[in-house]
Design a protein around this motif. Structure first.
Motif, PDB file in Angstrom:
ATOM      1  N   LEU A 175       1.169  -1.470  -0.042  1.00  0.00           N
ATOM      2  CA  LEU A 175       0.321  -0.439  -0.373  1.00  0.00           C
ATOM      3  C   LEU A 175       0.858   1.332  -0.039  1.00  0.00           C
ATOM      4  O   LEU A 175       1.605   1.458   1.007  1.00  0.00           O
ATOM      5  N   TYR A 176       0.799   2.032  -0.744  1.00  0.00           N
ATOM      6  CA  TYR A 176       1.454   2.958  -1.272  1.00  0.00           C
ATOM      7  C   TYR A 176      -0.024   4.737  -0.810  1.00  0.00           C
ATOM      8  O   TYR A 176      -0.223   4.670  -1.631  1.00  0.00           O
ATOM      9  N   LEU A 177       1.298   5.384   0.180  1.00  0.00           N
ATOM     10  CA  LEU A 177      -0.108   6.523   0.399  1.00  0.00           C
ATOM     11  C   LEU A 177       0.738   7.668  -0.149  1.00  0.00           C
ATOM     12  O   LEU A 177       1.948   8.088   0.394  1.00  0.00           O
ATOM     13  N   LEU A 178       0.583   8.248  -1.385  1.00  0.00           N
ATOM     14  CA  LEU A 178       1.363   9.735  -1.824  1.00  0.00           C
ATOM     15  C   LEU A 178       0.650  11.137  -1.745  1.00  0.00           C
ATOM     16  O   LEU A 178      -0.937  10.757  -1.637  1.00  0.00           O
ATOM     17  N   GLY A 179       1.278  12.162  -1.947  1.00  0.00           N
ATOM     18  CA  GLY A 179       0.638  13.275  -2.506  1.00  0.00           C
ATOM     19  C   GLY A 179       0.233  13.451  -3.358  1.00  0.00           C
ATOM     20  O   GLY A 179      -0.113  12.802  -4.402  1.00  0.00           O
ATOM     21  N   ALA A 180      -0.719  14.357  -3.185  1.00  0.00           N
ATOM     22  CA  ALA A 180      -1.612  15.027  -4.912  1.00  0.00           C
ATOM     23  C   ALA A 180      -0.533  15.391  -5.629  1.00  0.00           C
ATOM     24  O   ALA A 180      -1.295  14.886  -6.844  1.00  0.00           O
ATOM     25  N   ASP A 181       1.112  16.020  -5.132  1.00  0.00           N
ATOM     26  CA  ASP A 181       1.737  16.380  -6.511  1.00  0.00           C
ATOM     27  C   ASP A 181       2.074  14.939  -7.865  1.00  0.00           C
ATOM     28  O   ASP A 181       2.492  14.698  -8.361  1.00  0.00           O
ATOM     29  N   HIS A 182       1.093  13.525  -6.654  1.00  0.00           N
ATOM     30  CA  HIS A 182       2.367  12.706  -7.644  1.00  0.00           C
ATOM     31  C   HIS A 182       1.025  11.502  -8.199  1.00  0.00           C
ATOM     32  O   HIS A 182       0.486  10.176  -8.498  1.00  0.00           O
ATOM     33  N   HIS A 183       0.009  12.436  -8.798  1.00  0.00           N
ATOM     34  CA  HIS A 183      -1.654  11.318  -8.979  1.00  0.00           C
ATOM     35  C   HIS A 183      -0.638  10.606 -10.227  1.00  0.00           C
ATOM     36  O   HIS A 183      -1.674   9.815 -10.468  1.00  0.00           O
ATOM     37  N   GLY A 184      -0.269  11.318 -11.072  1.00  0.00           N
ATOM     38  CA  GLY A 184       0.454  11.130 -12.183  1.00  0.00           C
ATOM     39  C   GLY A 184       1.449   9.239 -12.125  1.00  0.00           C
ATOM     40  O   GLY A 184       1.239   8.639 -12.759  1.00  0.00           O
ATOM     41  N   TYR A 185       1.435   9.186 -10.968  1.00  0.00           N
ATOM     42  CA  TYR A 185       2.075   8.054 -10.287  1.00  0.00           C
ATOM     43  C   TYR A 185       1.569   6.470 -10.789  1.00  0.00           C
ATOM     44  O   TYR A 185       2.590   5.886 -10.961  1.00  0.00           O
ATOM     45  N   VAL A 186       0.487   7.156 -10.459  1.00  0.00           N
ATOM     46  CA  VAL A 186      -0.781   5.928  -9.974  1.00  0.00           C
ATOM     47  C   VAL A 186      -0.987   5.062 -11.103  1.00  0.00           C
ATOM     48  O   VAL A 186      -0.712   3.679 -10.785  1.00  0.00           O
ATOM     49  N   GLY A 187      -0.548   4.924 -12.450  1.00  0.00           N
ATOM     50  CA  GLY A 187      -0.693   5.082 -13.371  1.00  0.00           C
ATOM     51  C   GLY A 187       0.171   3.950 -14.141  1.00  0.00           C
ATOM     52  O   GLY A 187       0.279   2.489 -13.800  1.00  0.00           O
ATOM     53  N   ARG A 188       1.842   4.848 -13.401  1.00  0.00           N
ATOM     54  CA  ARG A 188       2.900   3.964 -14.166  1.00  0.00           C
ATOM     55  C   ARG A 188       2.994   2.986 -12.995  1.00  0.00           C
ATOM     56  O   ARG A 188       3.623   1.749 -13.346  1.00  0.00           O
ATOM     57  N   LEU A 189       2.623   2.999 -11.618  1.00  0.00           N
ATOM     58  CA  LEU A 189       2.597   2.125 -10.598  1.00  0.00           C
ATOM     59  C   LEU A 189       2.034   0.603 -10.299  1.00  0.00           C
ATOM     60  O   LEU A 189       2.234  -0.772 -10.428  1.00  0.00           O
ATOM     61  N   GLN A 190       0.650   0.740 -10.636  1.00  0.00           N
ATOM     62  CA  GLN A 190      -0.131  -0.345 -11.289  1.00  0.00           C
ATOM     63  C   GLN A 190       0.075  -0.833 -12.616  1.00  0.00           C
ATOM     64  O   GLN A 190       0.170  -2.348 -12.384  1.00  0.00           O
ATOM     65  N   ALA A 191       0.859   0.143 -13.723  1.00  0.00           N
ATOM     66  CA  ALA A 191       1.369  -0.669 -14.485  1.00  0.00           C
ATOM     67  C   ALA A 191       2.301  -1.762 -14.868  1.00  0.00           C
ATOM     68  O   ALA A 191       2.797  -3.255 -15.006  1.00  0.00           O
ATOM     69  N   MET A 192       2.904  -1.376 -13.974  1.00  0.00           N
ATOM     70  CA  MET A 192       4.850  -2.026 -13.235  1.00  0.00           C
ATOM     71  C   MET A 192       4.497  -3.085 -12.705  1.00  0.00           C
ATOM     72  O   MET A 192       4.399  -4.377 -12.499  1.00  0.00           O
ATOM     73  N   ALA A 193       3.205  -2.861 -11.071  1.00  0.00           N
ATOM     74  CA  ALA A 193       3.066  -4.361 -11.249  1.00  0.00           C
ATOM     75  C   ALA A 193       2.221  -5.441 -11.256  1.00  0.00           C
ATOM     76  O   ALA A 193       2.871  -7.014 -11.857  1.00  0.00           O
ATOM     77  N   ALA A 194       1.064  -5.259 -12.990  1.00  0.00           N
ATOM     78  CA  ALA A 194       0.794  -5.838 -14.081  1.00  0.00           C
ATOM     79  C   ALA A 194       2.006  -6.327 -14.591  1.00  0.00           C
ATOM     80  O   ALA A 194       2.096  -7.332 -14.589  1.00  0.00           O
ATOM     81  N   CYS A 195       3.081  -5.452 -14.754  1.00  0.00           N
ATOM     82  CA  CYS A 195       3.733  -6.273 -15.225  1.00  0.00           C
ATOM     83  C   CYS A 195       4.995  -6.522 -14.944  1.00  0.00           C
ATOM     84  O   CYS A 195       5.916  -7.832 -15.097  1.00  0.00           O
ATOM     85  N   ALA A 196       4.932  -7.272 -13.856  1.00  0.00           N
ATOM     86  CA  ALA A 196       5.325  -7.781 -13.119  1.00  0.00           C
ATOM     87  C   ALA A 196       4.150  -9.052 -12.487  1.00  0.00           C
ATOM     88  O   ALA A 196       5.332 -10.210 -11.934  1.00  0.00           O
ATOM     89  N   GLY A 197       3.004  -9.514 -13.296  1.00  0.00           N
ATOM     90  CA  GLY A 197       2.590 -10.769 -12.728  1.00  0.00           C
ATOM     91  C   GLY A 197       1.865 -10.620 -12.033  1.00  0.00           C
ATOM     92  O   GLY A 197       1.282 -11.288 -11.582  1.00  0.00           O
ATOM     93  N   ASP A 198       1.890  -9.403 -11.378  1.00  0.00           N
ATOM     94  CA  ASP A 198       0.594  -9.254 -10.077  1.00  0.00           C
ATOM     95  C   ASP A 198      -0.435  -8.724 -10.052  1.00  0.00           C
ATOM     96  O   ASP A 198      -1.229  -8.232 -12.037  1.00  0.00           O
ATOM     97  N   GLN A 199      -1.666  -8.433  -9.799  1.00  0.00           N
ATOM     98  CA  GLN A 199      -2.844  -7.740  -9.606  1.00  0.00           C
ATOM     99  C   GLN A 199      -3.084  -6.350  -9.308  1.00  0.00           C
ATOM    100  O   GLN A 199      -2.922  -6.198  -8.272  1.00  0.00           O
ATOM    101  N   ALA A 200      -2.895  -5.400 -10.304  1.00  0.00           N
ATOM    102  CA  ALA A 200      -2.557  -4.499  -9.805  1.00  0.00           C
ATOM    103  C   ALA A 200      -4.486  -4.217  -9.296  1.00  0.00           C
ATOM    104  O   ALA A 200      -5.342  -4.712  -9.571  1.00  0.00           O
ATOM    105  N   GLY A 201      -4.253  -3.337  -8.152  1.00  0.00           N
ATOM    106  CA  GLY A 201      -4.972  -3.021  -7.598  1.00  0.00           C
ATOM    107  C   GLY A 201      -5.355  -3.887  -5.881  1.00  0.00           C
ATOM    108  O   GLY A 201      -6.345  -3.189  -5.522  1.00  0.00           O
ATOM    109  N   TYR A 202      -4.617  -4.779  -6.263  1.00  0.00           N
ATOM    110  CA  TYR A 202      -5.084  -5.719  -5.236  1.00  0.00           C
ATOM    111  C   TYR A 202      -3.868  -5.808  -4.285  1.00  0.00           C
ATOM    112  O   TYR A 202      -3.460  -5.163  -3.243  1.00  0.00           O
TER     113      TYR A 202
END
Length: 553
Positions: free
Chosen positions: A328-355
């Motif tokens: 679980l990552y807790l990020l500030g409002a200025d990091h909103h653009g990181y959400v998509g790339r982090l979720q995509a990174m987890a999916a690229c690693a074979g994980d379930q993004a969002g879980y």
């Protein structure tokens, strides 16, 4: 009777209907959702289970509700059950039985409200993760509170939680920090893109005082020495500030150690094995567009340098390798653009993004003093620091105020309002309830009277206000479980305010202790157990928010 106990009673009633041949279902729910009705006259609890199961059972929901009502009415602790509308059930708890909850709470003590709903789940909770190049400031304060409170409620719900602070201790910002400290110590101008503010002057002076010979080192060695000593001192100050703010971390994880451990190479191997790594223009890329990112991400530049995203990827996979099911990552409002790339990174690693990887974004906080927004720090030269906020507002008022609002909404805190000692100030209102409860117990002790849940006749807790307070106390375990499930500790704060209100209304009309020459009676003994139970719940709730429970105010 708690909502959980009523849920069990409804499940047992359903099983009885199946056994009797009244209900034709092969699969029954193990739990049933039970809610507090918005309209008090509708009863103590309500459920729509008949509406949910009617079609599966081939029965009209209202007919199923009627059969269930007849069966459920025989259960211990149930006063009455009524069918409403197309098949809702309104349940009233037996007034003579509801008081037993007070005894259960007192016996459970600090364990009341805790559950095993998340048992077996391992959660890594990362928050703040500030650069070790300056003081923690207003932008970090909200997560310092909410992150800590989320960890507390997750633990209370049975999860295994590790709180983690990621130290960004490599990269260009560290070199700029060292150069700034060296310039100040030598009486030179700080580089324009360096670090400014009184804290830099203080750090530089502290470094020289501890090691005067540092100024005799060759310039290149001197810059490194100032960087490393400044890093150690500033990190220690961040840790001390957070400790005084009651925010403690299980792990302080160094980015340097991540790189040195070979974690990046291992991460590249994982991404490659999943088929999402490729080479182009001499660089190594992760094909995050496979999972809806707006563009692919460079991990290793053509000159061999690692990108920050390479560290982010390696760090995430390191957490997963350490056995954490959810990160679980807790990020500030200025990091909103990181959400998509982090979720995509987890999916690229074979994980379930969002879980396996979840991101919460916290919105900005503004502080008003005398009607003016505070923006500048006396020592940092930029944003007001965490330590300055604590001095200005106090740990309890600041923690409670920051935790009682959803983090996805901007928040404005007026210093005068949150430090005012009045019922209009939520933190004062809840803490005053605890102090008042403590006072009642002290006065009872002076009379030789102590709460005795095993011998008191708790069936005497049958008045309307006693019932309202008992029903409020019964909700606490479910509130905690939901706060954990949705990562919303503000549910705890709002619950405490409602419970404090229920207590004050109870105390206004129900005398707990005898007055004058009045003899101590069974009602006094029963109500004293209810007071002890309420004190337990308020204290447990405040503990989940990291707020103190004063015995005197």
């Amino acid at each position: 009777m708690t909502p959980e106990q009523l849920s069990d009673a409804i499940v047992d009633a359903l099983k009885s209907l199946v056994a009797a041949g009244t209900l034709a279902l092969t699969e029954l729910p193990t739990t049933v959702v039970v809610e507090r009705p918005k309209v008090k006259e509708h009863g103590d609890y309500a459920t729509n289970v008949a509406l949910q199961l009617g079609k599966k059972a081939g029965m009209a929901p209202r007919d199923l509700a009627a059969a269930l009502a007849e069966q459920l009415a025989q259960a211990p602790g149930i006063g009455s059950v009524e069918v409403a509308g197309p098949g809702f059930l309104n349940v009233r708890v037996d007034t003579g039985a509801q008081g037993t909850l007070a005894g259960e709470i007192v016996r459970a003590g600090s364990a009341y409200g805790r559950s095993d709903v998340l048992a077996g789940r391992a959660v890594n909770l990362e928050f703040i993760s500030a650069n070790p190049t300056g003081p923690l400031h207003l932008g970090h304060t909200r997560w310092a509170v909410v992150g800590d409170a989320i960890a507390r409620v997750l633990t209370a719900a049975g999860a295994r939680v590790s709180t983690e602070f990621y130290i960004n201790d490599r990269g260009n910002q560290m070199d700029k920090f060292g150069a700034s400290l060296m310039a100040v110590a030598r009486g030179e101008a700080v580089p324009e893109d360096g670090y400014h503010g009184g804290y830099v002057v203080d750090l530089a002076a502290e470094i020289v005082a501890a090691d005067p010979g540092i100024l005799d080192l060759p310039e290149s060695e001197q810059a490194v020495a100032f960087r490393e000593k400044g890093y150690a001192l500033q990190l220690a100050k961040q840790q001390a500030d957070l400790a005084s703010f009651r925010t403690l971390f299980d792990v302080w994880f160094s980015e340097r150690s991540l790189i040195a451990s070979g974690a990046v190479d291992r991460a590249l191997e994982v991404i490659a094995a999943e088929g999402h790594l490729y080479e182009a223009d001499g660089a190594t890329w992760m094909r995050t567009t496979d999972f809806d990112d707006d563009k692919d991400r460079v991990l290793v530049r053509s000159n061999g340098e690692l990108t920050y995203f390479a560290s982010d990827t390696a760090y995430y996979l390191d957490k997963r390798a350490r056995g954490f099911e959810q990160c679980l990552y807790l990020l500030g409002a200025d990091h909103h653009g990181y959400v998509g790339r982090l979720q995509a990174m987890a999916a690229c690693a074979g994980d379930q993004a969002g879980y396996n990887l979840q991101v919460l974004i916290g919105q900005l906080v503004k502080i008003l003093s005398n009607g003016e927004e505070l923006k500048l720090s006396k020592r940092a030269g930029t944003l007001v620091t965490l330590s300055e906020l604590v001095d200005m507002i106090g740990v309890d008022a600041l923690r409670y105020t920051l935790s009682r609002h959803p983090v996805d909404s901007p928040l404005t805190i007026d210093v005068a309002e949150v430090t005012r000692q009045s019922a209009e100030n939520p933190v004062y209102y809840v803490q005053y309830a605890h102090a008042r409860l403590s006072s009642i117990l002290r006065n009872a002790a002076d009379l030789g009277l102590v709460p005795a849940p095993d011998s008191a006749d708790l069936s005497l807790l049958s008045t309307e206000r006693e019932g309202d307070l008992l029903r409020a106390l019964a909700e606490f375990p479910r509130v905690v479980a939901r706060a954990a499930e949705y990562h919303e500790p503000h549910r705890i704060a709002r619950y405490l305010e409602d419970t404090a209100s229920a207590f004050h209304k109870f105390y206004d009309v129900c005398r707990v202790l005898p007055q004058g020459d009045e003899e101590i009676g069974d009602v006094h003994r029963a109500r004293l157990v209810l007071v002890e139970a309420t004190l337990t719940v308020v204290a447990n709730g405040l503990e989940l928010l990291g707020v103190s429970a004063p015995e005197r105010m």
